[in-house]
Each structure stands twice: as structure tokens, then as C-alpha cells.
Design an enzyme around this catalytic site. Structure first.
Site, PDB file in Angstrom:
ATOM      1  CG  HIS A  77      -2.071   0.975   1.129  1.00 15.14           C
ATOM      2  ND1 HIS A  77      -2.399   1.544   2.279  1.00 15.14           N
ATOM      3  CD2 HIS A  77      -2.696   1.561   0.286  1.00 15.14           C
ATOM      4  CE1 HIS A  77      -3.490   2.576   1.929  1.00 15.14           C
ATOM      5  NE2 HIS A  77      -3.619   2.412   0.712  1.00 15.14           N
ATOM      6  CE  LYS A 109       2.703  -8.268   9.883  1.00 12.14           C
ATOM      7  NZ  LYS A 109       2.593  -7.117   8.864  1.00 12.14           N
ATOM      8  CE  LYS A 143       1.856  -9.222  19.788  1.00  8.72           C
ATOM      9  NZ  LYS A 143       2.905  -9.991  19.494  1.00  8.72           N
ATOM     10  CD  GLU A 170       1.778  -4.638  25.501  1.00  5.46           C
ATOM     11  OE1 GLU A 170       2.759  -4.501  24.403  1.00  5.46           O
ATOM     12  OE2 GLU A 170       1.897  -4.046  26.416  1.00  5.46           O
TER      13      GLU A 170
END
Length: 615
Positions: free
Chosen positions: A313, A367, A409, A542
Site C-alpha cells: 500500500h 500488526k 497473538k 497486551e
């Protein structure tokens, strides 16, 4: 001294030695033999002088750098002296019908002693001059770990080249048979790795050089732990094969890097399998300007694809990777930069229709966990819809493989970023069921050292600024992998994919972020007191600990070295499409809660889902 002056000096010295050695030898033997006339002695001296210079030329005694003399040079001296004595003995016998063997033997010994001694003295003078420089007050007192070939070559280089600025003081080696031995310059082996701290204090060592290039990552990490003391720089030398082959100099020492301390060995790739899949094919890499995407481009280029499509992008990042690969360009590979947004379904289908890629590596994604907590709608659009657009285009235009880059994650995600990545995995799994011509898989791994947004570049900037390093929590742990290793394993996973898998890369042992910070401070030459570590608290979204798979998802056997196949739950494509539509129609704050809840429920076992819904 120049080569010409040195040549005439050795020529003059040798002429004196050769001319008078016969007479000296004769007078040594004179009480026992006095039959030779002065004429015979004179002729013998002249013949010997001619023969000596002839064989000195043949064995190249006058054009050698004697300050670097070794056994090879000693052999040359022996060959030249022996040949000249033998030739002279034969010629004198032919001329006078007699010869005195004992005189020739004494002369041979005098030649060896005096000619060899003259060369050795040149080396000793050079060594003494350099030695004084290498032991001067400005030289850094250095310990060498490794008493083998690498350590010996390194110590010799330090002694011969004062420009390195190192004075080798002591050697440490784990081999007990080397203890108390002296290497080059009288540097003694005085202990093993457990003695490093004691010897550093004893000899006031300022640098430790690890001179065993063949050490495994685990051993390197252990030795670094022993040597990582306040005020001590830890260096490592290049691979000894590269030194001996001339690719690198011995003095090409470098600081031990964070990547060296992961305690992980590089994986051996199935080169043949990758070549069969990649060679002469068209490869599309989305997010090609990012850390992982750009490294996949570099790694894939080694296997000679026909064409690599660099899709991203941001024009600047795509320009950077394009310039890099064109500088090392292999004429058989065509690189095509494509500026496109994976959220734009029409544009993605246009790209696939035009270039018809054989393999797609989908690395484009948002991310950064805290950033996505503030921009959750963009996370859904880019990570979920962008993956769906790209994967559906791959299916429609019959690409052979589609490989999505995922993250640890995505396991039990408490945040939007992890939830969107898990949802993207679910889309890949669902599409694979209905796509006969395309194999779709996801590859999941943890943090990548040095990638944009990772802690390593951040910590480096904070250290350069004088500190402190900011760490979220003392207990915070993460899995780490180097960018090249992660990229290689992604490529390898794509070759063994059968469809619908979520591959998990073996990330080794988790690393405490605070320990990583301490190591980086030491590696940069500072102490924790000078830089400081400040705990700032966990950021939005987190977790303290990351997981690569939940307990019920772990498949016990590796499908390839460091690659596991995960057993994760699946959902129908219609359900996922309905959820995406629902998420985009509601308030952003509500969407955050709902997407996390949906993903966590979909990944529960059936009875747990029922309990959750009932509650």
C-alpha cells in the site's frame, strides 16, 4: 625496507656465508685432515657460491616476506642448501676425482645455521618491533575464548597487526588437555568458561573475543552469559572457513548481537522441495515492503522464480525493496512493483487477473496491538477483509498456494489485533474447503527481532538517547525469531501444506523482555545503572504471556523441523461473512468487544461454548 634493498642485502649476506663457510669448516677439521690444497678449497667455494645462488633462485629464497616466515619457508631454506651442497659435492668429485664428505656435512650445517638464522633474525626483529607496539599502553587487554585453530590464528593476527588495538593476555578453553599450554606469543590457556570472571578481574580484561566460530547458538549464549560483565566488550570472530578461504579477514570481529543469543540453530531447508514449487513460477508477496514481506522476497529470489510481484500500500516501502533487489538483480527474475490496497477487492482481482500468480504469500496486515485498539475498524478491514479479498482472488484465478502470515497473538486474543488475525485464519480455513484448485494455509509465529514496531529497534533508540529503556512489566515474556529464519520457515511450510492447516513455527523458549533489555544495554557497552530500565505498565490489549497454540490445539509431532501442524477449530464461511457485516455496522467500541468474544467462543470446545452462551 623495500623489496629491492632487501633482495641485495640477503644476496650479500648469503654470498659471505657461502664463500667463507667452506674455509671455516676446513679449519675446524684441519687437525684431523689437511690434504685439501688452497686451490681445491677456492674452487669448492666458487662452485658452492654459484650453486647456492642457482638453487636460491629455484626455491625463491630472496622474494619472501620473512617477517611472516613459517615452516614452509624453513623447508625452502633446507631444500636450497641441501641441493647446493649435493651438487657441489658431485662437481668437485668430477673435477678432482675426490671429495671430502665430512667437510660438506659441516658446511651444510653451517649454511643451515647461518642462512636460516639470518632469515629468523629478520622475523625476530620484525616481531620485536611489532610486539612492543602490541603491548603498548593504548592496547586493549583481551581474553580469547578458544585455544584451537581459530584462537591461534586470531592471537597471531593481534600480535602481528597492532592496528587491531588488542593485546592478547590470556586464553580460555573448555578442553582440559589445552590448559597450561602456550599459544602464539606465549599466551597461556588458563582455564575454562567457569574461570572467565576470575581471569577478567585478575588480568584487568576489557575485551573477550569468542574465537570458536563453530559454536552452536546455545553454547554461544552460555559463554556470553559468563563473559557479559561490566566494562567488558564481548566480540565474536568470523567463520574460520571464510578466513582461510580469503572471504573475510581474521580481524573482521563483530559485536555479539541479540540474534546470536536466542539459543536457536538455523533450520535446514528442503531445497529440492522449494525449488520444485518456486522455480520458474510467478510469486505474489503482499505487504512486500514490510519486514517479513521484504525478507520473503529476498529468500524466494534464491530459488529462481520467473517473476516476483511486490504488492504494497505504501509506495516508499515498495520502492525501497525494489531498489534493493534490482541492485542484486538476477536477469532471469522479473520484479514488478504493484501499489494496491488489499481492502480494495476490485483492485486485488485486477492484479490476479493480469499476472496470474502461482503462489501467494500474504504478509500484508496491521500488526501493532495498541494501535489497533485505537483503530479497531481498520484492523477488521485490513486484517480480515483484506485477507478474504486476497484469498478469494487466489481461489478465483486458481493460484496453487495461498500462505497467510499469522501471529501467536491469535491464540486466546484479548485484543483486536489478535482477534482479527485469528478471524483471518478462520477465513483461510473456510475458503480452503470450497476451493479445489488452491491450497490455503496459515503460518503462525511470534515476535520477529528487528521488525518495524518490535522492541529491539525501540530499545536501540532509547539506549542511543541515553535511556531509560521502557519495559511494560517485569514479567512480560515473548517468543522471538529472526526475520530470515521466520521467512525461510514460512516458505518451507508452504511446500508441505495440504490445505486448511494452521502451521505453528517452533519459537524456542520464551524470552523475558526485561532480560532482553539488559542484554541490549550490555551489548551496547553500557551498564544498567548508566541507562536504566523503567516499567511503564501494560498497554491496551497486551498480554503478559503469549501462546503459540492452546493446549488442546497442540499436535505432538513436527511435520518438518521446527514446524508443527495446529489442530484449531473451524467455522463456516457464511457465519464469518455474517459476522464481518455485523461488526462493520456497529459502534467501534462495541465492535471491539464483540469480535474478541466471537473469536474466543468459536475457538472453545462445543460444551464450553454452550456454557458460555448459557451464561
Amino acid at each position: 625496507m623495500g623489496a629491492k634493498k632487501r633482495y641485495f642485502l640477503f644476496l650479500f649476506v648469503d654470498s659471505l656465508i657461502v664463500t667463507f663457510s667452506v674455509f671455516i669448516g676446513y679449519y675446524i677439521l684441519m687437525p684431523f685432515f689437511s690434504d685439501y690444497s688452497l686451490t681445491v678449497l677456492g674452487v669448492t667455494a666458487v662452485v658452492l657460491l654459484v650453486n647456492h645462488h642457482l638453487f636460491a633462485y629455484i626455491f625463491n629464497l630472496y622474494h619472501r616476506a620473512w617477517e611472516y616466515a613459517s615452516v614452509r619457508e624453513l623447508i625452502s631454506v633446507t631444500q636450497a642448501v641441501s641441493a647446493s651442497i649435493l651438487a657441489t659435492t658431485i662437481l668437485i668429485y668430477l673435477l678432482f676425482d675426490s671429495t671430502f664428505i665430512r667437510l660438506m656435512l659441516v658446511t651444510w650445517m653451517m649454511h643451515m645455521l647461518l642462512i636460516g638464522g639470518s632469515r629468523l633474525s629478520w622475523k625476530l626483529i620484525s616481531y620485536e618491533l611489532n610486539g612492543r607496539m602490541s603491548h603498548g599502553p593504548k592496547m586493549t587487554r583481551t581474553m580469547v575464548f578458544g585455544g584451537g585453530k581459530g584462537g591461534s590464528i586470531l592471537i597471531k593476527q593481534m600480535l602481528d597487526n597492532p592496528s587491531m588495538g588488542m593485546n592478547p593476555v590470556v586464553v580460555v578453553d573448555d578442553d582440559p588437555f589445552k590448559h597450561n599450554l602456550e599459544l602464539c606469543g606465549g599466551v597461556r590457556v588458563e582455564g575454562n568458561r567457569n574461570d572467565i570472571e576470575r581471569l577478567v578481574k585478575k588480568y584487568d580484561i576489557k575485551k573477550v573475543v569468542i574465537a570458536v566460530p563453530s559454536l552452536s547458538k546455545t553454547e554461544l549464549k552460555e559463554i556470553h552469559t559468563f563473559a557479559n560483565l561490566d566494562g567488558v566488550d564481548v566480540l565474536t570472530m568470523p567463520n574460520i572457513e571464510d578466513v582461510l578461504s580469503g572471504k573475510l579477514e581474521v580481524n573482521a570481529l563483530r559485536q555479539v548481537q541479540v540474534e546470536d543469543l536466542l539459543g536457536r540453530e538455523p533450520v535446514q531447508l528442503d531445497i529440492k522441495g522449494i525449488e520444485e514449487q518456486v522455480t520458474d513460477k510467478t510469486i505474489l508477496v503482499t505487504g512486500a515492503g514490510g519486514s517479513i514481506g521484504s525478507e520473503i522476497v529476498r529468500q524466494i529470489a534464491k530459488f529462481q522464480p520467473r517473476q516476483i510481484l511486490l504488492l504494497g500500500h505504501g509506495e516508499n516501502s515498495i520502492y525501497s525493496i525494489l531498489e534493493e533487489v534490482l541492485e542484486k538483480k538476477n536477469d532471469s527474475i522479473s520484479y514488478v512493483p504493484i501499489i494496491a490496497d488489499v481492502q480494495n477487492r476490485k483492485r486485488m482481482f485486477e492484479v490476479f487477473e493480469k499476472y496470474r500468480p502461482d503462489i501467494v504469500y500474504h504478509a500484508a496486515a496491521h500488526k501493532h496491538v495498541p494501535m489497533m485498539e485505537y483503530n479497531s475498524r481498520e484492523a477488521v478491514k485490513n486484517n480480515v477483509i483484506g485477507t478474504k479479498n486476497t484469498a478469494e482472488a487466489a481461489c478465483h484465478y486458481k493460484a496453487k498456494k495461498f500462505v497467510m502470515i499469522s501471529t501467536d497473538k491469535a491464540v486466546n486474543p484479548p485484543n483486536v489485533m489478535g482477534a482479527t488475525k485469528r478471524m483471518a485464519e478462520m477465513i483461510v480455513q473456510a475458503l480452503d474447503k470450497g476451493c479445489k484448485d488452491t491450497t490455503l494455509v496459515a503460518v503462525r509465529f511470534g515476535n520477529v527481532l528487528g521488525s518495524r514496531g518490535s522492541v529491539v529497534p525501540k530499545f536501540k533508540k532509547q539506549i542511543q538517547a541515553g535511556g531509560p529503556i521502557t519495559v511494560t512489566d517485569p514479567k512480560m515474556t515473548r517468543y522471538f525469531m529472526t526475520i530470515p529464519e521466520a521467512s525461510r520457515l514460512v516458505i518451507q511450510a508452504s511446500t508441505i501444506a495440504e490445505g486448511g492447516e494452521v502451521f505453528v513455527l517452533d519459537m524456542g523458549e520464551p524470552v523475558k523482555i526485561v532480560d532482553l533489555a539488559k542484554n541490549m544495554i550490555r551489548l551496547c557497552g553500557f551498564t544498567e545503572t548508566e541507562i536504566g530500565i523503567e516499567f511503564v505498565g501494560i498497554r491496551p490489549g497486551e498480554k503478559l504471556y503469549e501462546e503459540l497454540l492452546k493446549e488442546n490445539e497442540i499436535h505432538p509431532e513436527q511435520v518438518y523441523e521446527k514446524i508443527y501442524r495446529g489442530r484449531v477449530s473451524e467455522s463456516s464461511l457464511s457465519l464469518l461473512e455474517a459476522q464481518i457485516k455485523s461488526f462493520l455496522s456497529i459502534d467501534e467500541n462495541e465492535m471491539k468487544e464483540r469480535i474478541v468474544k466471537f473469536v474466543r467462543q468459536e475457538n472453545m470446545e462445543p460444551e464450553k461454548v454452550g456454557q458460555e452462551n448459557a451464561s
